[in-house]
Each structure stands twice: as C-alpha cells, then as structure tokens.
Design an enzyme around this catalytic site. Structure first.
Site, PDB file in Angstrom:
ATOM      1  CG  HIS A 104      -3.702  -0.231  -3.424  1.00 35.17           C
ATOM      2  ND1 HIS A 104      -4.477  -0.523  -2.310  1.00 35.17           N
ATOM      3  CD2 HIS A 104      -4.366   0.746  -4.081  1.00 35.17           C
ATOM      4  CE1 HIS A 104      -5.543   0.252  -2.287  1.00 35.17           C
ATOM      5  NE2 HIS A 104      -5.507   1.032  -3.343  1.00 35.17           N
ATOM      6  CG  ASP A 156      -6.644  -3.492   0.171  1.00 33.03           C
ATOM      7  OD1 ASP A 156      -6.430  -3.840   1.352  1.00 33.03           O
ATOM      8  OD2 ASP A 156      -5.908  -2.692  -0.453  1.00 33.03           O
ATOM      9  N   GLY A 195      -4.218  -7.598   5.799  1.00 30.49           N
ATOM     10  CA  GLY A 195      -3.084  -7.025   6.528  1.00 30.49           C
ATOM     11  C   GLY A 195      -3.129  -7.418   7.976  1.00 30.49           C
ATOM     12  N   GLY A 222      -6.788   4.308   3.650  1.00 32.71           N
ATOM     13  CA  GLY A 222      -6.028   5.251   4.460  1.00 32.71           C
ATOM     14  C   GLY A 222      -5.360   4.602   5.658  1.00 32.71           C
ATOM     15  CG  PHE A 223      -5.710   5.362   8.867  1.00 28.62           C
ATOM     16  CD1 PHE A 223      -4.480   5.743   9.388  1.00 28.62           C
ATOM     17  CD2 PHE A 223      -6.544   6.336   8.349  1.00 28.62           C
ATOM     18  CE1 PHE A 223      -4.103   7.083   9.407  1.00 28.62           C
ATOM     19  CE2 PHE A 223      -6.172   7.679   8.369  1.00 28.62           C
ATOM     20  CZ  PHE A 223      -4.954   8.052   8.897  1.00 28.62           C
ATOM     21  N   GLY A 224      -5.017   0.932   8.249  1.00 33.34           N
ATOM     22  CA  GLY A 224      -5.286  -0.487   8.456  1.00 33.34           C
ATOM     23  C   GLY A 224      -6.235  -0.696   9.625  1.00 33.34           C
ATOM     24  CG  ASP A 248      -2.110  -0.881   1.065  1.00 32.50           C
ATOM     25  OD1 ASP A 248      -2.626  -0.978  -0.069  1.00 32.50           O
ATOM     26  OD2 ASP A 248      -2.547  -1.480   2.063  1.00 32.50           O
TER      27      ASP A 248
HETATM   28 ZN    ZN Z   1      -4.143  -1.927  -0.679  1.00 30.18          ZN
END
Ligand code: ZN
Length: 199
Positions: A45, A154, A176, A121-123, A14
C-alpha cells in the site's frame, strides 16, 4: 513469520514517504527482506506522493500486489496500468474524506479498492464509522456495473469493527495493532473471521 503462523492470508505492507503522510516507514529494501521470510502474498500500500516513481522498485523487490492513492499527485490511470503490465493486481485507495465518485473512472482497471477507515499515517487510530456507507456504495456499484474487484478496509479494523465492514461489503480486512498487540494472534484472527461470518 508470526502473521503467517497465525493464519493470515496476506501480508499488508504500509509504505509512507514522509510527504504524502507525515510518517516515514519502509522502502523497497524492506519488501526485499520480507520476500524470503514468508509465502504470503505481499500486499503493498503506497502512501507516497509519487507512487508512479516507486512502483517498479517495489515490484522488483517482490511485491505481489500494489495499491496507490487516488489523492496522489500523479497520473493515476497510467500508474495503475504500469502495475497491471508488470503482471500484478492493481489497487486504488481512497481516504475517508474522498468520495467514491473520485475513483469511479478507474474501477474497471483495478482488482482491489481499499477504503481507508482512518486517515492514513499512523497505526492505532479509531475506526471512522461513516466509511461504512462508502463500502456499501462501492459494493452496490460493483454489482450494478458487473465489475470485479475486492473491497479492502484498512484502519481501526478489529474484532469490534470488522463485522460491520463485512456486512457493508468488504472482503479483505487489514489489521495491524489489533493483531500485533493481541496476546494470541491466531485466536485474534479466528475471532475476526468469526465476526465477519456470524452463524
Ligand atoms: Zn495500509
């Protein structure tokens, strides 16, 4: 390389620029550093405002596939074409709030469509259920138009959500947090595979 040893097929990278999304992550140098560390395809990505400006640097650094957002303020068709001309499979990405209709003109020139199942933007965000309808719509469109692309998901993808994604038509799952926080990544990948292909 932990993900490779655990049985992952691709390594998804990412890339965020702090503009298109508020977070700031890796640049081409990180891809260059990863390249000798793994045999896995590096699936890049790009969540950046001007992917057209960055595509050559990421490909030169060792990206095997590159995906760009339909929401990017650049010439999306020309950027997909630049990825293809560089010999890499181009991918198009759409955010949860963007309809499938927005990517329709590009579907015959991509090898992958990434349906974001969270806002990027954020995991660690929860999976957005209504995106399943978009996956099914896309799979139906691919069938009807006899097109050839993978459907990737995703965001919030875990053992709990991955089965519904597969049932809707997704075949490339990005995970992730669910994998990297698992005590045993190999077991977590096996469980996700099993959830995608129930006996
Ligand atoms: Zn991604």
């Amino acid at each position: 390389m932990r993900a490779e040893a655990a049985g992952a097929d691709w390594l998804h990278v990412d890339v965020m620029d702090g503009h298109f999304v508020p977070n700031l992550t890796v640049g081409p140098d990180v891809v260059r550093g990863l390249r000798p560390a793994t045999k896995l395809p590096l699936d890049v990505h790009l969540m950046v405002e001007r992917p057209d400006k960055f595509v050559p640097a990421f490909i030169e650094a060792g990206a095997d596939r590159v995906s760009i957002h339909i929401e990017s303020p650049c010439n999306v068709a020309a950027t997909l074409e630049a990825i293809r001309v560089a010999g890499k499979p181009p991918g198009i990405v759409l955010n949860p709030g963007t309809p499938i209709k927005a990517i329709q003109p590009h579907l015959d020139r991509v090898k992958l469509v990434l349906v974001m199942t969270v806002n990027p933007g954020f995991g660690g965000q929860p999976f957005i259920e209504p995106t399943l309808g978009k996956i099914a719509e896309l799979a139906a469109l691919r069938e009807a138009r006899n097109l050839d692309f993978d459907i990737q998901v995703d965001g919030g993808v875990s053992e709990k959500t991955v089965g519904a994604c597969a049932a809707a038509g997704a075949n490339v799952m990005v995970s992730g947090v669910a994998l990297f926080r698992a005590p045993d990544m190999a077991a977590a990948i096996t469980a996700m595979r099993r959830a995608c292909h129930p006996a």
